[in-house]
Design a protein around this motif. Sequence first.
Motif, PDB file in Angstrom:
ATOM      1  N   CYS A 154      12.573   1.839  -0.554  1.00 52.23           N
ATOM      2  CA  CYS A 154      11.727   2.230   0.575  1.00 52.23           C
ATOM      3  C   CYS A 154      11.156   0.992   1.240  1.00 52.23           C
ATOM      4  O   CYS A 154      10.575   0.133   0.561  1.00 52.23           O
ATOM      5  CB  CYS A 154      10.594   3.135   0.091  1.00 52.23           C
ATOM      6  SG  CYS A 154       9.533   3.778   1.407  1.00 52.23           S
ATOM      7  N   SER A 155      11.327   0.893   2.532  1.00 54.58           N
ATOM      8  CA  SER A 155      10.753  -0.229   3.271  1.00 54.58           C
ATOM      9  C   SER A 155       9.251  -0.293   3.017  1.00 54.58           C
ATOM     10  O   SER A 155       8.557   0.707   3.100  1.00 54.58           O
ATOM     11  CB  SER A 155      11.025  -0.044   4.770  1.00 54.58           C
ATOM     12  OG  SER A 155      10.568  -1.162   5.498  1.00 54.58           O
ATOM     13  N   GLY A 156       8.775  -1.483   2.679  1.00 54.07           N
ATOM     14  CA  GLY A 156       7.366  -1.639   2.334  1.00 54.07           C
ATOM     15  C   GLY A 156       7.071  -1.370   0.875  1.00 54.07           C
ATOM     16  O   GLY A 156       5.923  -1.460   0.445  1.00 54.07           O
ATOM     17  N   GLY A 157       8.113  -1.032   0.099  1.00 54.27           N
ATOM     18  CA  GLY A 157       7.919  -0.700  -1.303  1.00 54.27           C
ATOM     19  C   GLY A 157       7.286  -1.837  -2.088  1.00 54.27           C
ATOM     20  O   GLY A 157       7.582  -3.015  -1.861  1.00 54.27           O
ATOM     21  N   GLN A 158       6.410  -1.488  -3.012  1.00 56.08           N
ATOM     22  CA  GLN A 158       5.721  -2.446  -3.858  1.00 56.08           C
ATOM     23  C   GLN A 158       5.982  -2.126  -5.327  1.00 56.08           C
ATOM     24  O   GLN A 158       6.427  -1.014  -5.656  1.00 56.08           O
ATOM     25  CB  GLN A 158       4.210  -2.417  -3.584  1.00 56.08           C
ATOM     26  CG  GLN A 158       3.831  -2.808  -2.172  1.00 56.08           C
ATOM     27  CD  GLN A 158       2.325  -2.961  -1.991  1.00 56.08           C
ATOM     28  OE1 GLN A 158       1.566  -3.068  -2.954  1.00 56.08           O
ATOM     29  NE2 GLN A 158       1.886  -3.013  -0.733  1.00 56.08           N
ATOM     30  N   PRO A 159       5.686  -3.067  -6.242  1.00 54.57           N
ATOM     31  CA  PRO A 159       5.847  -2.777  -7.663  1.00 54.57           C
ATOM     32  C   PRO A 159       5.121  -1.497  -8.087  1.00 54.57           C
ATOM     33  O   PRO A 159       5.624  -0.747  -8.932  1.00 54.57           O
ATOM     34  CB  PRO A 159       5.249  -4.017  -8.343  1.00 54.57           C
ATOM     35  CG  PRO A 159       5.520  -5.122  -7.368  1.00 54.57           C
ATOM     36  CD  PRO A 159       5.339  -4.499  -6.018  1.00 54.57           C
ATOM     37  N   TYR A 160       3.987  -1.236  -7.485  1.00 58.64           N
ATOM     38  CA  TYR A 160       3.217  -0.027  -7.787  1.00 58.64           C
ATOM     39  C   TYR A 160       4.063   1.227  -7.584  1.00 58.64           C
ATOM     40  O   TYR A 160       3.923   2.206  -8.329  1.00 58.64           O
ATOM     41  CB  TYR A 160       1.991   0.024  -6.871  1.00 58.64           C
ATOM     42  CG  TYR A 160       1.132   1.258  -7.026  1.00 58.64           C
ATOM     43  CD1 TYR A 160       0.074   1.292  -7.939  1.00 58.64           C
ATOM     44  CD2 TYR A 160       1.360   2.401  -6.251  1.00 58.64           C
ATOM     45  CE1 TYR A 160      -0.719   2.429  -8.083  1.00 58.64           C
ATOM     46  CE2 TYR A 160       0.579   3.539  -6.392  1.00 58.64           C
ATOM     47  CZ  TYR A 160      -0.458   3.547  -7.308  1.00 58.64           C
ATOM     48  OH  TYR A 160      -1.233   4.678  -7.450  1.00 58.64           O
ATOM     49  N   ASP A 161       4.945   1.212  -6.576  1.00 57.91           N
ATOM     50  CA  ASP A 161       5.705   2.396  -6.204  1.00 57.91           C
ATOM     51  C   ASP A 161       6.826   2.736  -7.177  1.00 57.91           C
ATOM     52  O   ASP A 161       7.443   3.795  -7.049  1.00 57.91           O
ATOM     53  CB  ASP A 161       6.313   2.215  -4.808  1.00 57.91           C
ATOM     54  CG  ASP A 161       5.268   1.914  -3.750  1.00 57.91           C
ATOM     55  OD1 ASP A 161       4.067   2.135  -4.021  1.00 57.91           O
ATOM     56  OD2 ASP A 161       5.645   1.441  -2.669  1.00 57.91           O
ATOM     57  N   ILE A 162       7.109   1.865  -8.114  1.00 55.91           N
ATOM     58  CA  ILE A 162       8.166   2.143  -9.079  1.00 55.91           C
ATOM     59  C   ILE A 162       7.778   3.311  -9.979  1.00 55.91           C
ATOM     60  O   ILE A 162       8.544   4.272 -10.144  1.00 55.91           O
ATOM     61  CB  ILE A 162       8.492   0.886  -9.909  1.00 55.91           C
ATOM     62  CG1 ILE A 162       9.072  -0.209  -9.006  1.00 55.91           C
ATOM     63  CG2 ILE A 162       9.460   1.224 -11.033  1.00 55.91           C
ATOM     64  CD1 ILE A 162      10.355   0.160  -8.291  1.00 55.91           C
ATOM     65  N   ALA A 163       6.581   3.272 -10.533  1.00 53.61           N
ATOM     66  CA  ALA A 163       6.156   4.331 -11.460  1.00 53.61           C
ATOM     67  C   ALA A 163       5.159   5.302 -10.859  1.00 53.61           C
ATOM     68  O   ALA A 163       4.789   6.282 -11.504  1.00 53.61           O
ATOM     69  CB  ALA A 163       5.557   3.699 -12.721  1.00 53.61           C
ATOM     70  N   ASN A 164       4.737   5.045  -9.623  1.00 55.31           N
ATOM     71  CA  ASN A 164       3.719   5.891  -8.982  1.00 55.31           C
ATOM     72  C   ASN A 164       4.187   6.328  -7.594  1.00 55.31           C
ATOM     73  O   ASN A 164       4.946   5.618  -6.935  1.00 55.31           O
ATOM     74  CB  ASN A 164       2.406   5.119  -8.817  1.00 55.31           C
ATOM     75  CG  ASN A 164       1.905   4.527 -10.116  1.00 55.31           C
ATOM     76  OD1 ASN A 164       1.268   5.207 -10.912  1.00 55.31           O
ATOM     77  ND2 ASN A 164       2.194   3.252 -10.336  1.00 55.31           N
ATOM     78  N   ALA A 165       3.704   7.477  -7.159  1.00 57.69           N
ATOM     79  CA  ALA A 165       3.988   7.919  -5.799  1.00 57.69           C
ATOM     80  C   ALA A 165       3.376   6.917  -4.820  1.00 57.69           C
ATOM     81  O   ALA A 165       2.195   6.581  -4.931  1.00 57.69           O
ATOM     82  CB  ALA A 165       3.414   9.308  -5.560  1.00 57.69           C
ATOM     83  N   SER A 166       4.170   6.423  -3.913  1.00 60.59           N
ATOM     84  CA  SER A 166       3.693   5.443  -2.934  1.00 60.59           C
ATOM     85  C   SER A 166       2.490   5.966  -2.163  1.00 60.59           C
ATOM     86  O   SER A 166       1.596   5.204  -1.782  1.00 60.59           O
ATOM     87  CB  SER A 166       4.828   5.092  -1.967  1.00 60.59           C
ATOM     88  OG  SER A 166       4.401   4.208  -0.967  1.00 60.59           O
ATOM     89  N   ALA A 167       2.436   7.274  -1.955  1.00 63.81           N
ATOM     90  CA  ALA A 167       1.357   7.884  -1.176  1.00 63.81           C
ATOM     91  C   ALA A 167      -0.013   7.692  -1.812  1.00 63.81           C
ATOM     92  O   ALA A 167      -1.039   7.829  -1.138  1.00 63.81           O
ATOM     93  CB  ALA A 167       1.624   9.379  -0.990  1.00 63.81           C
ATOM     94  N   SER A 168      -0.050   7.357  -3.111  1.00 61.78           N
ATOM     95  CA  SER A 168      -1.334   7.240  -3.797  1.00 61.78           C
ATOM     96  C   SER A 168      -1.968   5.859  -3.656  1.00 61.78           C
ATOM     97  O   SER A 168      -3.005   5.592  -4.264  1.00 61.78           O
ATOM     98  CB  SER A 168      -1.177   7.591  -5.276  1.00 61.78           C
ATOM     99  OG  SER A 168      -0.278   6.707  -5.919  1.00 61.78           O
ATOM    100  N   ARG A 169      -1.357   4.981  -2.872  1.00 58.64           N
ATOM    101  CA  ARG A 169      -1.980   3.681  -2.583  1.00 58.64           C
ATOM    102  C   ARG A 169      -2.183   3.526  -1.082  1.00 58.64           C
ATOM    103  O   ARG A 169      -1.607   4.278  -0.284  1.00 58.64           O
ATOM    104  CB  ARG A 169      -1.126   2.529  -3.117  1.00 58.64           C
ATOM    105  CG  ARG A 169       0.227   2.386  -2.432  1.00 58.64           C
ATOM    106  CD  ARG A 169       0.892   1.059  -2.776  1.00 58.64           C
ATOM    107  NE  ARG A 169       2.247   0.985  -2.250  1.00 58.64           N
ATOM    108  CZ  ARG A 169       2.556   0.637  -0.996  1.00 58.64           C
ATOM    109  NH1 ARG A 169       1.595   0.354  -0.128  1.00 58.64           N
ATOM    110  NH2 ARG A 169       3.824   0.611  -0.612  1.00 58.64           N
ATOM    111  N   ALA A 170      -2.988   2.554  -0.706  1.00 58.97           N
ATOM    112  CA  ALA A 170      -3.246   2.298   0.709  1.00 58.97           C
ATOM    113  C   ALA A 170      -1.942   1.926   1.416  1.00 58.97           C
ATOM    114  O   ALA A 170      -1.146   1.130   0.913  1.00 58.97           O
ATOM    115  CB  ALA A 170      -4.264   1.172   0.865  1.00 58.97           C
ATOM    116  N   LYS A 171      -1.707   2.519   2.575  1.00 57.98           N
ATOM    117  CA  LYS A 171      -0.546   2.254   3.429  1.00 57.98           C
ATOM    118  C   LYS A 171       0.778   2.613   2.764  1.00 57.98           C
ATOM    119  O   LYS A 171       1.839   2.133   3.189  1.00 57.98           O
ATOM    120  CB  LYS A 171      -0.534   0.792   3.897  1.00 57.98           C
ATOM    121  CG  LYS A 171      -1.725   0.411   4.761  1.00 57.98           C
ATOM    122  CD  LYS A 171      -1.621  -1.007   5.279  1.00 57.98           C
ATOM    123  CE  LYS A 171      -2.801  -1.359   6.173  1.00 57.98           C
ATOM    124  NZ  LYS A 171      -2.727  -2.742   6.695  1.00 57.98           N
TER     125      LYS A 171
END
Length: 418
Positions: A104-121
């Motif tokens: 996913c464009s803008g993907g971060q390490p956080y998004d690997i194990a967590n829904a991206s929607a649960s972080r800012a932006k």
Amino acid sequence: MSRFRRSALAALLTVATAATPVAVGPATPAAAALPTAAVALGDSFISGEGAGAYAPVPDLNGVAQPFPGWSASNSNAYFCHRSPNASLFKADLPGITDRFNLACSGGQPYDIANASASRAKGRQVAAQLDQLRAVGQTHDIDLVLVGLGSNNSSFTFGSVAEKCANRFIADAWTGWWEFWAYLGGPVEQEPCSDADLATAAQVAAATAETTAAVRQILTTLDQIDADGQHRIVFQDYTNPLPPELASTYWEEDSRDDTRDKFRDLGAERYAAGCPIHRASLAPGQRFSQGLGTLVSSVRSTLATEFPAADLVYLNVQRAFDGARLCESAGSPGNALATPIRLQDGTSGVFVTSLSGYDKLDIQRIANTCGTYFQTCQESWHPSAAGHQVLGRCLTGAAATAARTVACVRSTDGTVRVS
């Protein structure tokens, strides 16, 4: 299972059959083999940002989101920008049946194990590991392409690019004595320094964050992969800009970018796709090299922790040699990266020339990018042609016996992986 492991296993079985009598018993039904899969995980350089023809992306509820319009929220799943032109789909991968782009464009390490929607932006998509587990239910995962590290909780590629480009544009169109305000207040006009991009402490934090996320990928693959055999390719990042601009972009109207106000030069570099101070180029090169060190470090750390894992570091920092933006006259038509492109409002029409615009026009156009990031997020990413080159790099990394390989573009345009 990688081709190398298949070959080794076949040889082992041949030797064992020749040396050991085999008892023949009643035939038993064999379990149907799952189709093989290659999977992409990570951020924009893997998802296909810049390559166009973006596919609908399932949101948190599993509903495929098509293009929602330029004025939609940037959190919409579609703006993951998963392209069928991404390198995963351009690579020659013998033995692979299906390919899944979960990046996913803008993907971060956080998004690997967590829904991206649960972080800012973040975007409205499920955790990439949850998506990977779904693939593992129906496929034997043989290859995983991972691109992670340029976005993290300390810095993001998009913010770095926006910062340096905005400084150049502000410097080109306004004098130091003039009021200049974007949405967030005054914009600096000095070239970017190393500290403006990422400090040593930030890179160290990003390395630890990325290592932890990829560790979760390896652990999950060991749990879900049908045969336990898979190659993971760690790809780093290409710099869209060269170490130095071609001399044709150095000055216009007898003004270079070291003086105050240089609108003609600003318009020329924007049209060519490289609105940047020449003094910002060296810090930018060190930044991209630092990202390469980050990715290599992640691979080395995890190779020690998972000694049986098939891990390959793919260095693509020279994959665009000679074909970066403004590296030669004729940019952006001869470049493998997308130019900086903005819209004047959510019109869907990209502004390709800033000639004739005054500073209030520039402010309005830049604010569109700030408010509706999707209108400019393709900027400075590999183009469709660039992803095709990266696909050739992946082809080499998928077949190599080495643990570290570099993909280099020669002056004649050929691409070599060694």
